[in-house]
Design a protein around this motif. Structure first.
Motif, PDB file in Angstrom:
ATOM      1  N   ASN A 343      -0.643   5.585 -26.524  1.00 39.50           N
ATOM      2  CA  ASN A 343      -1.842   4.825 -26.156  1.00 39.50           C
ATOM      3  C   ASN A 343      -2.127   3.711 -27.154  1.00 39.50           C
ATOM      4  O   ASN A 343      -2.515   2.599 -26.761  1.00 39.50           O
ATOM      5  CB  ASN A 343      -3.048   5.760 -26.060  1.00 39.50           C
ATOM      6  N   ARG A 346       0.217   0.953 -26.498  1.00 43.94           N
ATOM      7  CA  ARG A 346      -0.147   0.243 -25.267  1.00 43.94           C
ATOM      8  C   ARG A 346      -1.293  -0.737 -25.530  1.00 43.94           C
ATOM      9  O   ARG A 346      -1.292  -1.864 -25.038  1.00 43.94           O
ATOM     10  CB  ARG A 346      -0.527   1.244 -24.180  1.00 43.94           C
ATOM     11  N   ARG A 347      -2.270  -0.299 -26.328  1.00 46.15           N
ATOM     12  CA  ARG A 347      -3.425  -1.163 -26.622  1.00 46.15           C
ATOM     13  C   ARG A 347      -3.025  -2.380 -27.444  1.00 46.15           C
ATOM     14  O   ARG A 347      -3.540  -3.474 -27.241  1.00 46.15           O
ATOM     15  CB  ARG A 347      -4.496  -0.378 -27.392  1.00 46.15           C
TER      16      ARG A 347
END
Length: 374
Positions: A343, A346-347
């Motif tokens: 995550n 991804r950010r």
């Protein structure tokens, strides 16, 4: 007060006392005045690299290699000079050491038969133990007809047959494949808890030690480096050797600044309080998962604290996270490894060549003297 993640020993009595145990083979010192207390019902792992003395330590406790100096007390009784046959323990070896010409049930019954128990009592105990290790239907098979995991369970049942006060495990899972090893360590730990038998396991596998032990004894070059719960050993290492051996750890040559700061290259960072004299050569250390990524790349300069901008030099996909190599000219020749979740990646939309702002929390930045043994 018990620390988070630790097993309380305050209400348990000491079962095994080792006092200044040494073992020499000629001029070679395998154990150097090692002392340890093990509590009743505790699961303790001896952990360390090959040649650190952990197996010699186990064998001295068992009486298989009598110590050169020092004492061993078990249940309040001095067993220092007793032969193995007069010590109260069961042992499981890495090679299982099953008798190939005996069936599984005969292997389990071996120690009971030596005690001259009645046949009916032996049969009942063997049946109970085969059930206990999940192999009630395998008693008539010979070791060669069993899988590696099944053989290890039979070896464990044999070790438990005489209801020993102490269970010794010498790298019992190292010969098994990864999936079987993971399943068996859960089963062995659950069985140990159910029986409440005091257990010592030798392993070089840090994952085994972290998942199975109530306390871990980290050994290096014949001495104990640190004793603590898995959480304490991992999060609060006493020495650079422990920090390096357990898990991944960034180690960067640095100089001390005050009693709670370091200088890495041209970069000044706050750190845990260390008390070293100013400008002393030290090693700054931080775990990859403790490096915090920030999405506001470009704003690290001038923000203060332990923030810096770094370029992504390499990326390695490890399933549940990415291991990212970071470089920054202010760090000099040093690089940092950061473990970033899927995550987080991804950010930040990272790729090789990207610039990212990261934070090295002062409370997770450790300072150690250089360790010549690493």
């Amino acid at each position: 007060m018990t620390k988070p993640g630790s097993a309380s020993t305050e209400t348990r009595s000491i079962y095994l006392e080792i006092d200044r145990l040494s073992k020499k083979f000629g001029s070679f010192v395998a154990l150097n005045e090692v002392s340890l207390e093990v509590y009743e019902g505790e699961f303790v792992c001896f952990l360390g690299p090959s040649g650190c003395g952990k197996t010699t330590f186990l064998r001295a406790i068992a009486g298989l290699d009598i110590q050169t100096t020092g004492n061993v007390r078990q249940g309040g009784r001095d067993i220092s000079a007793l032969p193995p046959s007069e010590r109260d323990f069961g042992i499981v070896f890495q090679s299982y050491a099953l008798f190939p010409n005996l069936t599984a049930e005969k292997n389990v019954a071996f120690g009971l038969e030596n005690q001259k128990l009645a046949r009916a009592a032996i049969a009942a105990r063997v049946s109970e133990l085969l059930d206990l290790v999940g192999l009630p239907e395998q008693g008539a098979k010979y070791p060669a007809q069993l899988s590696g995991g099944q053989q290890q369970r039979i070896a464990l049942a044999r070790a438990l047959a005489t209801s020993p006060g102490l269970l010794l495990l010498d790298e019992p899972l190292s010969a098994l494949d990864a999936k079987v090893r993971a399943r068996l360590r859960r089963e062995m730990k659950a069985l140990q808890r159910r029986l409440g038998v005091t257990t010592i396991m030798v392993t070089h596998d840090q994952e085994e030690a972290l998942t199975m032990a109530d306390r871990i004894v980290v050994m290096n070059q014949g001495v104990i480096e640190q004793v603590g719960t898995p959480t304490e050993i991992y999060r609060e290492p006493d020495t650079l050797f422990v920090a390096d051996f357990i898990g991944a750890m960034n180690q960067v040559p640095a100089r001390s600044r005050g009693d709670s700061g370091v200088v890495i290259g041209r970069l000044e960072l706050a750190s845990r309080r260390h008390g070293f004299d100013a400008d002393r050569e030290i090693v700054a250390a931080i775990r990859p998962e403790d490096i915090i990524p920030h999405e506001d790349a470009g704003s690290a300069a001038g923000t203060g604290g332990n923030r810096l901008e770094a370029e992504v030099e390499d990326m390695e996909f490890l399933g549940s996270f990415w291991r990212v190599t970071l470089k920054n000219t202010e760090l000099g020749e040093s690089t940092l490894i950061a473990d970033l979740s899927i995550n987080a990646l991804r950010r930040t939309a990272l790729e090789v060549g990207s610039v990212i702002s990261v934070e090295l929390p002062a409370e997770r930045l450790w300072v150690f003297p250089p360790d010549a043994s690493l």
